[in-house]
Design a protein around this motif. Structure first.
Motif, PDB file in Angstrom:
ATOM      1  N   LEU A  63       0.849  -1.187   0.000  1.00  0.00           N
ATOM      2  CA  LEU A  63       0.000   0.000   0.000  1.00  0.00           C
ATOM      3  C   LEU A  63       0.890   1.244   0.000  1.00  0.00           C
ATOM      4  O   LEU A  63       1.828   1.334   0.792  1.00  0.00           O
ATOM      5  N   LYS A  64       0.590   2.208  -0.869  1.00  0.00           N
ATOM      6  CA  LYS A  64       1.406   3.410  -0.971  1.00  0.00           C
ATOM      7  C   LYS A  64       0.529   4.651  -1.027  1.00  0.00           C
ATOM      8  O   LYS A  64      -0.545   4.639  -1.642  1.00  0.00           O
ATOM      9  N   ALA A  65       1.018   5.726  -0.410  1.00  0.00           N
ATOM     10  CA  ALA A  65       0.343   7.019  -0.499  1.00  0.00           C
ATOM     11  C   ALA A  65       1.380   8.111  -0.334  1.00  0.00           C
ATOM     12  O   ALA A  65       2.373   7.942   0.377  1.00  0.00           O
ATOM     13  N   GLN A  66       1.115   9.244  -0.977  1.00  0.00           N
ATOM     14  CA  GLN A  66       2.069  10.336  -0.985  1.00  0.00           C
ATOM     15  C   GLN A  66       1.303  11.648  -1.122  1.00  0.00           C
ATOM     16  O   GLN A  66       0.286  11.718  -1.795  1.00  0.00           O
ATOM     17  N   LYS A  67       1.764  12.683  -0.438  1.00  0.00           N
ATOM     18  CA  LYS A  67       1.113  13.991  -0.545  1.00  0.00           C
ATOM     19  C   LYS A  67       2.146  15.090  -0.342  1.00  0.00           C
ATOM     20  O   LYS A  67       2.913  15.067   0.611  1.00  0.00           O
ATOM     21  N   SER A  68       2.153  16.060  -1.258  1.00  0.00           N
ATOM     22  CA  SER A  68       3.030  17.225  -1.153  1.00  0.00           C
ATOM     23  C   SER A  68       2.180  18.474  -1.304  1.00  0.00           C
ATOM     24  O   SER A  68       1.358  18.558  -2.221  1.00  0.00           O
ATOM     25  N   CYS A  69       2.345  19.432  -0.414  1.00  0.00           N
ATOM     26  CA  CYS A  69       1.657  20.701  -0.582  1.00  0.00           C
ATOM     27  C   CYS A  69       2.393  21.787   0.183  1.00  0.00           C
ATOM     28  O   CYS A  69       3.283  21.510   0.996  1.00  0.00           O
ATOM     29  N   SER A  70       2.042  23.022  -0.117  1.00  0.00           N
ATOM     30  CA  SER A  70       2.681  24.157   0.543  1.00  0.00           C
ATOM     31  C   SER A  70       1.656  25.255   0.760  1.00  0.00           C
ATOM     32  O   SER A  70       0.598  25.272   0.120  1.00  0.00           O
ATOM     33  N   VAL A  71       1.970  26.163   1.675  1.00  0.00           N
ATOM     34  CA  VAL A  71       1.079  27.275   1.957  1.00  0.00           C
ATOM     35  C   VAL A  71       1.933  28.525   2.197  1.00  0.00           C
ATOM     36  O   VAL A  71       2.983  28.464   2.836  1.00  0.00           O
ATOM     37  N   ALA A  72       1.487  29.647   1.631  1.00  0.00           N
ATOM     38  CA  ALA A  72       2.207  30.911   1.801  1.00  0.00           C
ATOM     39  C   ALA A  72       2.128  31.355   3.258  1.00  0.00           C
ATOM     40  O   ALA A  72       1.113  31.173   3.937  1.00  0.00           O
ATOM     41  N   ALA A 183       5.362  10.788   2.688  1.00  0.00           N
ATOM     42  CA  ALA A 183       5.322   9.503   1.983  1.00  0.00           C
ATOM     43  C   ALA A 183       5.051   8.390   2.987  1.00  0.00           C
ATOM     44  O   ALA A 183       5.663   8.348   4.058  1.00  0.00           O
ATOM     45  N   LEU A 184       4.134   7.513   2.649  1.00  0.00           N
ATOM     46  CA  LEU A 184       3.747   6.404   3.513  1.00  0.00           C
ATOM     47  C   LEU A 184       3.684   5.131   2.688  1.00  0.00           C
ATOM     48  O   LEU A 184       3.118   5.116   1.595  1.00  0.00           O
ATOM     49  N   GLU A 185       4.290   4.075   3.206  1.00  0.00           N
ATOM     50  CA  GLU A 185       4.277   2.789   2.508  1.00  0.00           C
ATOM     51  C   GLU A 185       4.089   1.665   3.520  1.00  0.00           C
ATOM     52  O   GLU A 185       4.769   1.634   4.550  1.00  0.00           O
ATOM     53  N   VAL A 186       3.178   0.769   3.226  1.00  0.00           N
ATOM     54  CA  VAL A 186       2.865  -0.339   4.134  1.00  0.00           C
ATOM     55  C   VAL A 186       2.889  -1.653   3.359  1.00  0.00           C
ATOM     56  O   VAL A 186       2.297  -1.758   2.287  1.00  0.00           O
TER      57      VAL A 186
END
Length: 238
Positions: A63-72, A183-186
């Motif tokens: 199982l894999k999931a990934q998230k990238s974000c930014s905020v000013a 990043a998350l991997e199981v």
């Protein structure tokens, strides 16, 4: 007591480094940064365990999931760079139903339950935070699954790696932002009695984890932004 806004997913890993905390906003997608050496080592260990299980004829789901974000970020009375390098114990953004401080840099987070397939899963996460020049890296040290009988039985049948790299950045015009790359991997052993094929477990499990990160990472950044404002103005932080 600090608070870190991230994981409500299934996970467990092993290691120990120093720490920190994390929010939501109108977040923008950004490129994921390279995974550091520690995570690569975790992945190597996880890979070795997977090979071992495969040799035993086990059914494994990845199982894999990934998230990238930014905020000013609007810089206030105190520099955002100073805030982002505070010791972990000085953050107030660990987002969980219940937080226990193990030591100065390590926390146990009870994030509450969620439904996976037909089971109720309640992860208890042990997290460490290593503070770098531009911010903290949050790593998963251990996960204990609570909840249904199936969740309890799964504790010895999965491995996981997770890290969240949090940094402040400044562009050529002097505008600042904070970013989070998670990043998350199981790797999960699918029981023989479970009638669904491994591919279904992988699709469903990865979708659940992605949904968790889609909500948790922006919320984490928003909490971080709010905590920075309180810290800069010298106001009390819970």
């Amino acid at each position: 007591m600090p608070s870190s806004g991230l994981l409500r997913g299934v996970a467990s890993s092993r290691q120990k480094p120093r720490h920190h905390g994390l929010a939501r906003s109108e977040a923008t997608e950004s490129d994921t940064r390279p995974v550091d050496t520690d995570l690569q080592q975790q992945e190597t260990q996880s890979g070795e365990e997977e090979v071992s299980l495969e040799k035993q004829g086990k059914r494994l789901a990845l199982l894999k999931a990934q998230k990238s974000c930014s905020v000013a970020i609007e810089e206030l009375d105190k520099p955002i760079g100073t805030y982002m390098t505070l010791p972990a114990s000085q953050y107030s953004v660990l987002d969980a139903r219940k937080i226990e401080r193990i030591d100065e840099d390590t926390f146990r987070c009870y994030v509450g339950g969620f439904k996976f397939m037909s089971f109720i899963v309640e992860p208890v996460l042990t997290l460490s935070v290593v503070v770098g020049d531009r911010g903290p890296t949050v790593r998963l040290l251990e996960t204990e699954l609570q909840g249904s009988k199936a969740a309890l039985e799964a504790n010895k049948k999965f491995t996981a790696t997770m890290q969240n790299i949090v940094q402040w950045q400044e562009d050529e015009e002097g505008s600042k932002c904070i970013s989070s790359d998670t990043a998350l991997e199981v790797t999960l052993e699918v029981p023989g009695w479970f009638v669904f094929p491994v591919s279904v477990v992988e699709r469903s499990g990865s979708a659940v984890m992605r949904k968790v990160l889609e909500t948790a990472v922006p919320r984490f950044l928003k909490q971080l932004e709010s905590d920075y404002a309180l810290w800069s103005q010298g106001e009390e932080r819970l």
